[in-house]
Motif scaffolding. Structure first.
Motif, short mmCIF file in Angstrom:
data_model
loop_
_atom_site.label_atom_id
_atom_site.label_comp_id
_atom_site.label_asym_id
_atom_site.label_seq_id
_atom_site.Cartn_x
_atom_site.Cartn_y
_atom_site.Cartn_z
N SER A 1 -7.72 4.46 -5.98
CA SER A 1 -7.97 5.68 -5.22
C SER A 1 -6.75 6.07 -4.39
O SER A 1 -6.38 7.24 -4.32
CB SER A 1 -9.18 5.48 -4.30
OG SER A 1 -10.35 5.23 -5.03
N PHE A 2 -6.11 5.07 -3.79
CA PHE A 2 -4.94 5.33 -2.95
C PHE A 2 -3.73 5.74 -3.77
O PHE A 2 -2.83 6.42 -3.27
CB PHE A 2 -4.63 4.07 -2.14
CG PHE A 2 -3.66 4.29 -1.00
CD1 PHE A 2 -2.37 3.79 -1.05
CD2 PHE A 2 -4.04 5.04 0.10
CE1 PHE A 2 -1.49 4.00 -0.01
CE2 PHE A 2 -3.16 5.26 1.14
CZ PHE A 2 -1.87 4.74 1.09
N MET A 3 -3.72 5.37 -5.06
CA MET A 3 -2.57 5.62 -5.93
C MET A 3 -2.26 7.11 -6.07
O MET A 3 -1.10 7.51 -6.13
CB MET A 3 -2.86 5.03 -7.31
CG MET A 3 -1.82 5.31 -8.38
SD MET A 3 -2.23 4.49 -9.94
CE MET A 3 -3.75 5.33 -10.39
N THR A 4 -3.29 7.96 -6.12
CA THR A 4 -3.07 9.38 -6.38
C THR A 4 -3.14 10.26 -5.14
O THR A 4 -2.76 11.43 -5.20
CB THR A 4 -4.10 9.90 -7.39
OG1 THR A 4 -5.42 9.65 -6.89
CG2 THR A 4 -3.94 9.20 -8.74
N LEU A 5 -3.62 9.71 -4.01
CA LEU A 5 -3.87 10.53 -2.84
C LEU A 5 -2.63 11.25 -2.30
O LEU A 5 -2.65 12.48 -2.14
CB LEU A 5 -4.53 9.69 -1.75
CG LEU A 5 -4.96 10.43 -0.49
CD1 LEU A 5 -5.97 11.52 -0.84
CD2 LEU A 5 -5.57 9.46 0.53
N PRO A 6 -1.51 10.57 -2.01
CA PRO A 6 -0.34 11.28 -1.47
C PRO A 6 0.21 12.32 -2.44
O PRO A 6 0.56 13.43 -2.03
CB PRO A 6 0.68 10.16 -1.23
CG PRO A 6 -0.13 8.92 -1.10
CD PRO A 6 -1.27 9.11 -2.05
N GLY A 7 0.27 11.97 -3.74
CA GLY A 7 0.80 12.90 -4.72
C GLY A 7 -0.06 14.14 -4.85
O GLY A 7 0.46 15.27 -4.93
N LEU B 1 0.83 -1.21 0.00
CA LEU B 1 0.00 0.00 0.00
C LEU B 1 0.86 1.26 0.00
O LEU B 1 0.53 2.25 -0.66
CB LEU B 1 -0.94 -0.01 1.21
CG LEU B 1 -2.06 -1.04 1.18
CD1 LEU B 1 -2.85 -1.01 2.47
CD2 LEU B 1 -2.99 -0.80 -0.01
N LEU B 2 1.97 1.22 0.74
CA LEU B 2 2.88 2.37 0.75
C LEU B 2 3.48 2.58 -0.64
O LEU B 2 3.59 3.72 -1.13
CB LEU B 2 3.99 2.14 1.78
CG LEU B 2 5.01 3.28 1.95
CD1 LEU B 2 4.32 4.56 2.37
CD2 LEU B 2 6.09 2.89 2.95
N PHE B 3 3.87 1.48 -1.29
CA PHE B 3 4.43 1.57 -2.65
C PHE B 3 3.40 2.14 -3.63
O PHE B 3 3.73 2.98 -4.47
CB PHE B 3 4.89 0.19 -3.10
CG PHE B 3 5.42 0.15 -4.50
CD1 PHE B 3 6.58 0.80 -4.84
CD2 PHE B 3 4.73 -0.55 -5.50
CE1 PHE B 3 7.07 0.78 -6.15
CE2 PHE B 3 5.21 -0.59 -6.79
CZ PHE B 3 6.39 0.08 -7.12
N ILE B 4 2.16 1.69 -3.51
CA ILE B 4 1.09 2.20 -4.38
C ILE B 4 0.96 3.71 -4.21
O ILE B 4 0.79 4.45 -5.18
CB ILE B 4 -0.25 1.50 -4.07
CG1 ILE B 4 -0.19 0.03 -4.50
CG2 ILE B 4 -1.41 2.20 -4.76
CD1 ILE B 4 -1.39 -0.78 -4.05
N GLY B 5 1.07 4.17 -2.98
CA GLY B 5 0.91 5.59 -2.70
C GLY B 5 2.04 6.46 -3.21
O GLY B 5 1.83 7.64 -3.51
N VAL B 6 3.25 5.90 -3.31
CA VAL B 6 4.41 6.73 -3.68
C VAL B 6 4.91 6.49 -5.10
O VAL B 6 5.75 7.25 -5.58
CB VAL B 6 5.59 6.52 -2.69
CG1 VAL B 6 5.16 6.84 -1.27
CG2 VAL B 6 6.16 5.10 -2.78
N PHE B 7 4.41 5.46 -5.79
CA PHE B 7 4.98 5.12 -7.09
C PHE B 7 4.88 6.26 -8.09
O PHE B 7 5.82 6.57 -8.81
CB PHE B 7 4.29 3.87 -7.66
CG PHE B 7 4.84 3.43 -8.99
CD1 PHE B 7 6.06 2.80 -9.05
CD2 PHE B 7 4.15 3.67 -10.16
CE1 PHE B 7 6.60 2.39 -10.28
CE2 PHE B 7 4.66 3.28 -11.39
CZ PHE B 7 5.90 2.64 -11.44
N ARG B 8 3.73 6.93 -8.18
CA ARG B 8 3.53 8.02 -9.15
C ARG B 8 3.74 9.40 -8.55
O ARG B 8 3.41 10.41 -9.16
CB ARG B 8 2.13 7.94 -9.76
CG ARG B 8 1.80 6.67 -10.52
CD ARG B 8 2.78 6.37 -11.63
NE ARG B 8 3.04 7.50 -12.51
CZ ARG B 8 2.25 7.86 -13.52
NH1 ARG B 8 1.14 7.19 -13.76
NH2 ARG B 8 2.57 8.88 -14.29
N ILE B 9 4.28 9.45 -7.34
CA ILE B 9 4.34 10.72 -6.62
C ILE B 9 5.22 11.75 -7.32
O ILE B 9 4.93 12.95 -7.35
CB ILE B 9 4.79 10.49 -5.15
CG1 ILE B 9 4.43 11.69 -4.28
CG2 ILE B 9 6.27 10.17 -5.06
CD1 ILE B 9 4.58 11.41 -2.80
#
Length: 456
Positions: free
Chosen positions: A400-406, A270-278
């Motif tokens: 949904s989680f993929m774009t949230l941090p970025g 999940l952490l990787f999903i959140g930062v991959f496209r950041i």
């Protein structure tokens, strides 16, 4: 399970890998991608342009932009799409196709409703039609994502993502520039009526394709049997028991299944999903202001950043799907994790070069090819994480989680640029991509998507 055997690290020939784009379901995804992309701007940028052109107040336009939030909250009704059978439609078309067809009919009807309504006289009714179109669009996304994952084996997911992106981008052109040209030549009502007609592409495709055949693994059956056993031990009866059973099966089980399959690595994933496209999202917000500040004209930006950039994105997506088929998901995740921050550095070079067209073209080419590749590869990776018993719910969570941090961090980019110059801004956007590189190697070592058998 049928079509779900991991393909490990065996490499295909280039010709054999390229043949994936002849697969009927890969071709069909091109048209489903078009159907998915068409409504986005029609309740977004094109929609607001129409309202402003007719003299609607900016405050009202701002409030109406909230209709696009439907795509950000689709996780809340994804379990319904995953588990609820539509009367008659599901029996005739199957679980995924029935929801796709219903959503497409709703979108087309809503767009036609917008076309037949004058916002200067009935703005509230236009808002209702727009909300209906937005929720239909988000629901269609849920169903198409689930179909894409279930329709083919894991090694074809990159190609499915590539053709989906191609169709999606063509639809954005149709709903953006295409709708504006129709409105200029005729009227906004004609433009929206034409877009409603184009939704027929998705409907016809949905009627032609076959419903994917999926099986529920033994591990998943055991998980759901525990739900039945639990309910048998409770005193809940009637409607309360049925609601409890549905909630546990549709909402709790998808998350429990993901944690069961990946254990402690689930949090790393999940952490990787959140930062991959950041790195891409962080940089992308400031791209157009950067071009303007550097001295490029709006026409130059439109020709290179928009037109040429689109071609490069589509090229990158096709290349990403091909390379996933040839080398597997794991190697491509590592490669694209490196490419995102590295290509951001080309904009630091452009900042020192100044408004030179060749510099802009090279930077756009590098960034958009790598971005297209990364999108195709990452969609294939997210698809590999799902269990076909809960495809729609789990993929809606991941996407949904993929774009949230970025998106959150991107809100501070303007402040950062004001504190440092453009050169160092793009250096910082590259550095922010380092965690994704580290986590890509961790996943390759402990949760390799090409080697791990995940009881899907």
């Amino acid at each position: 399970m049928r079509g779900r055997t991991p393909f490990f690290m065996t490499q295909r020939s280039w010709l054999g890998a390229l043949g994936v784009y002849r697969h009927p379901r890969v071709v069909g995804m091109l048209f489903l991608g078009f159907a998915a992309g068409l409504p986005l701007l029609l309740v977004g940028g094109t929609f607001t342009a129409w309202l402003r052109d007719l003299g609607v107040e900016l405050a009202a336009i701002g409030f109406l932009s909230w209709v696009g939030m439907a795509h950000s909250i689709k996780i809340f009704w994804a379990p319904v799409v995953d588990r609820f059978s539509l009367p008659v439609l599901t029996r005739v078309f199957g679980r995924r196709r029935s929801w796709m067809l219903l959503a497409q009919v709703v979108i087309a009807a809503a767009l036609l409703g917008i076309a037949l309504t004058d916002p200067t006289e009935h703005l509230w009714l236009v808002a209702v039609w727009a909300i209906l179109a937005a929720f239909g669009s988000a629901t269609q996304d849920i169903a198409i994502d689930a179909y894409r994952i279930e329709a083919v084996s894991a090694d074809r997911q990159g190609a499915m993502a590539a053709t989906y992106i191609f169709g999606y981008r063509v639809a954005l052109l149709a709903a953006g520039a295409g709708a504006l040209h129709i409105a200029a030549a005729g009227s906004w009502s004609t433009a929206y009526a034409a877009m409603a007609l184009l939704m027929g592409v998705g409907m016809i495709t949905t009627l032609i394709i076959r419903e994917p055949e999926v099986e529920v693994s033994a591990a998943t059956q055991q998980l759901e049997q525990r739900v039945v056993d639990y309910l048998d031990r409770t005193r809940h009866q009637g409607l309360r028991r049925n609601i409890t059973a549905w909630f546990i099966g549709a909402v709790v089980c998808p998350f429990a299944d993901f944690l069961r399959r990946y254990g402690q690595m689930a949090l790393v994933i999940l952490l990787f999903i959140g930062v991959f496209r950041i790195a891409d999202i962080f940089m992308g917000v400031m791209a157009n202001p950067f071009y303007l500040d550097l001295g490029f004209s709006k026409q130059q930006i439109a020709n290179i950043a928009a037109g040429f950039g689109l071609a490069m994105t589509l090229t990158g997506a096709a290349l990403g799907g091909l390379l996933v088929m040839r080398f597997g998901i794991t190697r491509m995740l590592i490669l694209t994790a490196f490419l995102a921050p590295l290509t951001n550095l080309t904009f630091s070079w452009l900042a020192t070069l100044g408004p030179e067209m060749y510099g802009l073209a090279l930077a756009i080419m590098a960034d958009n090819i790598s971005g297209g590749m990364a999108t195709a590869v990452f969609i294939a990776y997210l698809s590999s994480l799902t269990n076909t018993a809960y495809t729609a719910t789990q993929y809606a969570l991941f996407s949904s989680f993929m774009t949230l941090p970025g998106q959150f961090l991107a809100g501070f980019t303007g402040v950062l640029v004001e504190q440092i110059d453009w050169f160092w801004f793009f250096i910082s956007s590259a550095l922010i991509g380092i965690p994704a590189i580290v986590l890509a190697f961790v996943l390759a070592r402990y949760a390799n998507p090409d080697q791990a058998r995940t009881n899907r």
